[in-house]
Structure formats: structure tokens, C-alpha cells
Design an enzyme around this catalytic site. Structure first.
Site, PDB file in Angstrom:
ATOM      1  CG  ASP A  47      -1.988   1.323   1.719  1.00  0.00           C
ATOM      2  OD1 ASP A  47      -2.579   1.272   1.132  1.00  0.00           O
ATOM      3  OD2 ASP A  47      -1.599   2.236   1.997  1.00  0.00           O
ATOM      4  CE1 TYR A  52       0.624   7.461   2.644  1.00  0.00           C
ATOM      5  CE2 TYR A  52       1.113   5.892   2.038  1.00  0.00           C
ATOM      6  CZ  TYR A  52      -0.075   6.683   2.767  1.00  0.00           C
ATOM      7  OH  TYR A  52      -1.079   6.425   3.174  1.00  0.00           O
ATOM      8  CE  LYS A  77      -3.810   4.241   0.645  1.00  0.00           C
ATOM      9  NZ  LYS A  77      -2.581   4.740   0.880  1.00  0.00           N
ATOM     10  CG  HIS A 110      -4.944   9.819   0.410  1.00  0.00           C
ATOM     11  ND1 HIS A 110      -3.513   9.725   0.559  1.00  0.00           N
ATOM     12  CD2 HIS A 110      -5.148   9.224   1.437  1.00  0.00           C
ATOM     13  CE1 HIS A 110      -2.646   9.073   1.524  1.00  0.00           C
ATOM     14  NE2 HIS A 110      -3.675   8.943   1.906  1.00  0.00           N
TER      15      HIS A 110
HETATM   16  N1  LIG Z   1      -5.602   6.049   3.920  1.00  0.00           N
HETATM   17  C1  LIG Z   1      -5.222   6.441   5.033  1.00  0.00           C
HETATM   18  O1  LIG Z   1      -6.082   7.873   5.071  1.00  0.00           O
HETATM   19  C2  LIG Z   1      -3.824   6.403   5.213  1.00  0.00           C
HETATM   20  C3  LIG Z   1      -4.002   6.893   6.575  1.00  0.00           C
HETATM   21  C4  LIG Z   1      -3.038   6.184   7.018  1.00  0.00           C
HETATM   22  C5  LIG Z   1      -1.679   4.632   7.258  1.00  0.00           C
HETATM   23  N2  LIG Z   1      -2.606   4.238   5.997  1.00  0.00           N
HETATM   24  C6  LIG Z   1      -1.606   2.857   5.534  1.00  0.00           C
HETATM   25  O2  LIG Z   1      -1.901   2.155   6.705  1.00  0.00           O
HETATM   26  C7  LIG Z   1      -0.430   1.837   6.828  1.00  0.00           C
HETATM   27  C8  LIG Z   1      -0.722   0.884   8.284  1.00  0.00           C
HETATM   28  O3  LIG Z   1      -1.189   2.604   8.648  1.00  0.00           O
HETATM   29  P1  LIG Z   1       0.341   2.921  10.187  1.00  0.00           P
HETATM   30  O4  LIG Z   1       1.627   3.054   9.148  1.00  0.00           O
HETATM   31  O5  LIG Z   1      -0.731   4.209  10.712  1.00  0.00           O
HETATM   32  O6  LIG Z   1       0.209   2.255  11.511  1.00  0.00           O
HETATM   33  P2  LIG Z   1       0.260   0.918  11.710  1.00  0.00           P
HETATM   34  O7  LIG Z   1       0.045  -0.196  10.922  1.00  0.00           O
HETATM   35  O8  LIG Z   1      -0.966   0.263  12.387  1.00  0.00           O
HETATM   36  O9  LIG Z   1       0.765   0.665  12.987  1.00  0.00           O
HETATM   37  C9  LIG Z   1       2.385   1.284  12.196  1.00  0.00           C
HETATM   38  C10 LIG Z   1       4.015   1.480  13.482  1.00  0.00           C
HETATM   39  O10 LIG Z   1       3.416  -0.052  14.528  1.00  0.00           O
HETATM   40  C11 LIG Z   1       4.549  -0.757  14.337  1.00  0.00           C
HETATM   41  N3  LIG Z   1       4.898  -1.738  14.095  1.00  0.00           N
HETATM   42  C12 LIG Z   1       4.295  -2.791  13.207  1.00  0.00           C
HETATM   43  N4  LIG Z   1       4.470  -4.099  13.586  1.00  0.00           N
HETATM   44  C13 LIG Z   1       4.970  -4.487  15.013  1.00  0.00           C
HETATM   45  C14 LIG Z   1       4.348  -5.184  15.907  1.00  0.00           C
HETATM   46  N5  LIG Z   1       4.822  -6.857  15.363  1.00  0.00           N
HETATM   47  N6  LIG Z   1       4.880  -4.982  17.155  1.00  0.00           N
HETATM   48  C15 LIG Z   1       5.171  -4.026  18.009  1.00  0.00           C
HETATM   49  N7  LIG Z   1       5.380  -2.724  16.447  1.00  0.00           N
HETATM   50  C16 LIG Z   1       4.824  -2.926  15.487  1.00  0.00           C
HETATM   51  C17 LIG Z   1       5.945   0.368  13.140  1.00  0.00           C
HETATM   52  O11 LIG Z   1       7.196  -0.154  13.819  1.00  0.00           O
HETATM   53  P3  LIG Z   1       8.250  -1.036  13.007  1.00  0.00           P
HETATM   54  O12 LIG Z   1       8.161  -0.123  11.957  1.00  0.00           O
HETATM   55  O13 LIG Z   1       9.502  -0.216  13.613  1.00  0.00           O
HETATM   56  O14 LIG Z   1       7.838  -2.186  13.132  1.00  0.00           O
HETATM   57  C18 LIG Z   1       5.095   1.272  13.774  1.00  0.00           C
HETATM   58  O15 LIG Z   1       6.020   2.241  14.220  1.00  0.00           O
HETATM   59  C19 LIG Z   1      -0.073   3.210   6.493  1.00  0.00           C
HETATM   60  O16 LIG Z   1       1.359   2.560   6.077  1.00  0.00           O
HETATM   61  C20 LIG Z   1      -0.579   3.433   5.327  1.00  0.00           C
HETATM   62  O17 LIG Z   1       0.564   2.737   4.013  1.00  0.00           O
HETATM   63  C21 LIG Z   1      -2.985   4.990   5.400  1.00  0.00           C
END
Ligand SMILES: NC(=O)c1ccc[n+]([C@@H]2O[C@H](COP(=O)([O-])OP(=O)(O)OC[C@H]3O[C@@H](n4cnc5c(N)ncnc54)[C@H](OP(=O)(O)O)[C@@H]3O)[C@@H](O)[C@H]2O)c1
Length: 280
Positions: A47, A52, A77, A110
Site C-alpha cells: 500500500d 507518501y 492513492k 485518498h
Molecule cells: N488512507 C489513509 O488515509 C491512510 C492513513 C494512515 C495510514 N495509511 C496506510 O496504512 C498503513 C498502516 O498504518 P500506520 O503505518 O499508520 O500504522 P500501523 O500499521 O497500525 O502501525 C505501524 C507502527 O507499528 C509498529 N509495528 C508494526 N508491527 C509491530 C509489531 N508486531 N509489534 C510492535 N510494533 C509494531 C511499526 O514500527 P516498526 O516499523 O518499527 O515495526 C510502526 O511504528 C500505512 O503505512 C499506510 O500505508 C493510510
């Protein structure tokens, strides 16, 4: 050994793995390596987004992985500043040039930006981009029920998927019911709530102990069992593998109910209500 990732069917006849790799903040050489290691850990859905600034790193990570393009699903997006029809069409082409891919599997609007009120035009551009073969499947992100109803009414085309903020603290039950009625696949962003407070949640911790799993694994399994496609982000090869090891256990109805009870109306991580949130 990670089990094969199940797939869901979308309303346009395509399929999608039930979990993928988020890439927000993964960019440059380290980002490309993280994408490549994710693919080698078993992820097949990646994704990204124009905003980004890492579609290039995602394309490079795909090439470094050695896995062929037709075994992968790549999502990008459309940013808010390109909602007019002509700009949207050019932005999709620009996304492809940046990633050096010939097509996207999924392209999403987005954010709806209802105050700007141009999202129907953006949706028409995505419909045509799909006809031209630039994208296989089209969808939206952060669309509230009224935005979904409007684009369907004005174009006759239902999005295949809506990517929304969804985690145990904000589980989007009403939005998910609307998706089910309309035949739209739900996808969860920040699926593990950015791995902050949730990592010390007692309810999930007890469930994790009972299954000899981590809190992240329980939350991602919960995402799978509610029928949402999750896209956890991790830079670490170890945590990427951990986040994929969710297909060898099952949460009971009472465990699902206990996690459902953690949701709060004000449970968004940030103040990002799509009715008012603006990002261009
Ligand atoms: N459409 C939208 O508006 C929108 C908005 C926000 C996000 N997104 C997408 O959704 C994706 C995911 O959301 P997100 O990045 O905001 O948050 P997330 O996936 O809920 O959390 C990411 C965080 O969790 C940590 N992490 C991952 N696996 C872990 C585990 N097993 N144990 C402990 N910590 C862990 C990562 O650190 P490490 O890297 O150090 O493991 C990172 O700091 C984004 O990357 C993006 O592609 C879309």
C-alpha cells in the site's frame, strides 16, 4: 513457515490478499529494502500513495524482491490537490512513472475533501483510468457513507473498496455495515493503532497470552475475522513476519466481543474525521 495469505473477492471480479504491507514513511534506500524484505516475508499486497512520496521506493523494493509483478498487488492513492478530472488522470500516470510499474492493482481517492466538493470528478477519472487499463480496480479511502452514496448515484459505479481508519479503539461498525450493504470491501489503515497504547492493553494482552501470540498478532487476526483487509506497516523483517503469522489460530466469539467492547466513538488516533479533514 508463514501460511499462504487468503484472498477476498472484490465486486469487480478481482481478488486481494486479506493483509498487506503499509508503507507510510518508508522511503529511499531503507524504504526499498523494507518493501523488499516484506515481500520476501510473504506480503503480496503493498500500500503506497502519491503523497507518501515513496512510490519510487515501492517500485524499487518490488524489483529488489525478485518476485514477479504479476504475483503482487500494488495500491496507490490520488492526492486532494488533483481531484479535477484532467489532473487526476495525469497524477495516475505520474504515479506509474514514479513506481516504474505498468499498472496499479488498486487506485484510491485518498480523502473525499467534501468542502472542496470535487471528489465525484476524481471518481470519474478513476473509472476511465480503469477502462484504459492503468489500474485494475478502483476504490476510495476515508469516504463516509454520504460520499459513497453520492459517487454511486452520480456515476453508477460502486467502489471496490474503502480504506478507513479501523482498529480496536475505533472499529467502524456502522461504516462496515454500510460497506456490506453496498458490496464494498473494507480495508483498515493504522490496523494496529500505530502500536502505541494498544501494546499495553490488558484485554488484548490476556487474549494474546491465551493463544501464545503477540498483541499485534491478535489485533491483525481480529481484523481478518471481522472481514477487513489490514495493511500493517513495519520496517523490521522480524515484525513483518510476526504480523503475517496470524493464520494458525482463531479468536472465539467471546474474545471477538471483548475486543469489540474496546471501541469508542472518540477512538480515532488523531482528529482525522473525513467530514472535515483536509490534506492536499
Ligand atoms: N488512507 C489513509 O488515509 C491512510 C492513513 C494512515 C495510514 N495509511 C496506510 O496504512 C498503513 C498502516 O498504518 P500506520 O503505518 O499508520 O500504522 P500501523 O500499521 O497500525 O502501525 C505501524 C507502527 O507499528 C509498529 N509495528 C508494526 N508491527 C509491530 C509489531 N508486531 N509489534 C510492535 N510494533 C509494531 C511499526 O514500527 P516498526 O516499523 O518499527 O515495526 C510502526 O511504528 C500505512 O503505512 C499506510 O500505508 C493510510
Amino acid at each position: 513457515m508463514v501460511k499462504a495469505i487468503p484472498e477476498v473477492s472484490l465486486n469487480d471480479g478481482t481478488t486481494l490478499p486479506v493483509t498487506g504491507l503499509g508503507t507510510y514513511g518508508l522511503w529511499g534506500n531503507a524504504g526499498a529494502n523494507a518493501v523488499s524484505s516484506g515481500i520476501n516475508a510473504g506480503y503480496r499486497l503493498i500500500d503506497t500513495a502519491y503523497n507518501y512520496e515513496n512510490e519510487g521506493a515501492v517500485g524499487e523494493g518490488i524489483r529488489r524482491s525478485g518476485i514477479s509483478r504479476d504475483e503482487l498487488w500494488v495500491t496507490s492513492k490520488l492526492p486532494g490537490r488533483y481531484h479535477t478530472y484532467d489532473k487526476a488522470m495525469v497524477a495516475i500516470q505520474e504515479s506509474l512513472y514514479r513506481s516504474q510499474l505498468d499498472y496499479f492493482d488498486l487506485y484510491l481517492i485518498h480523502w473525499p475533501l467534501p468542502k472542496e466538493d470535487v471528489y465525484v470528478e476524481a471518481w470519474q477519472a478513476l473509472i476511465d483510468a480503469q477502462k484504459w487499463g492503468l489500474v485494475r480496480s478502483i476504490g476510495v479511502s476515508n469516504f463516509l457513507p454520504e460520499h459513497l452514496e453520492r459517487i454511486i448515484k452520480e456515476t453508477g459505479v460502486t467502489p471496490s473498496l474503502n480504506q478507513v481508519e479501523l482498529h480496536p479503539f475505533f472499529n467502524q461498525e456502522r461504516q462496515r455495515n454500510v460497506h456490506a450493504e453496498l458490496g464494498i470491501q473494507t480495508q483498515s489503515w493504522s490496523p494496529i493503532a500505530k502500536a502505541k497504547d494498544i501494546l499495553s492493553n490488558d484485554t488484548i494482552s490476556q487474549i494474546a497470552d491465551a493463544h501464545h501470540k503477540t498483541i499485534a498478532q491478535v489485533v491483525l487476526r481480529w481484523q481478518y475475522q471481522i472481514g477487513s483487509v489490514s495493511i500493517p506497516r513495519s520496517t523490521s523483517p522480524e515484525r513483518q513476519r510476526e504480523n503475517l503469522a496470524i493464520f494458525d489460530f482463531e479468536l472465539s466469539d467471546s474474545e471477538m466481543a471483548a475486543i469489540a467492547a474496546l471501541s469508542r466513538p472518540d477512538g480515532r488516533l488523531f482528529d482525522m474525521d473525513p467530514a472535515t479533514h483536509e490534506e492536499f
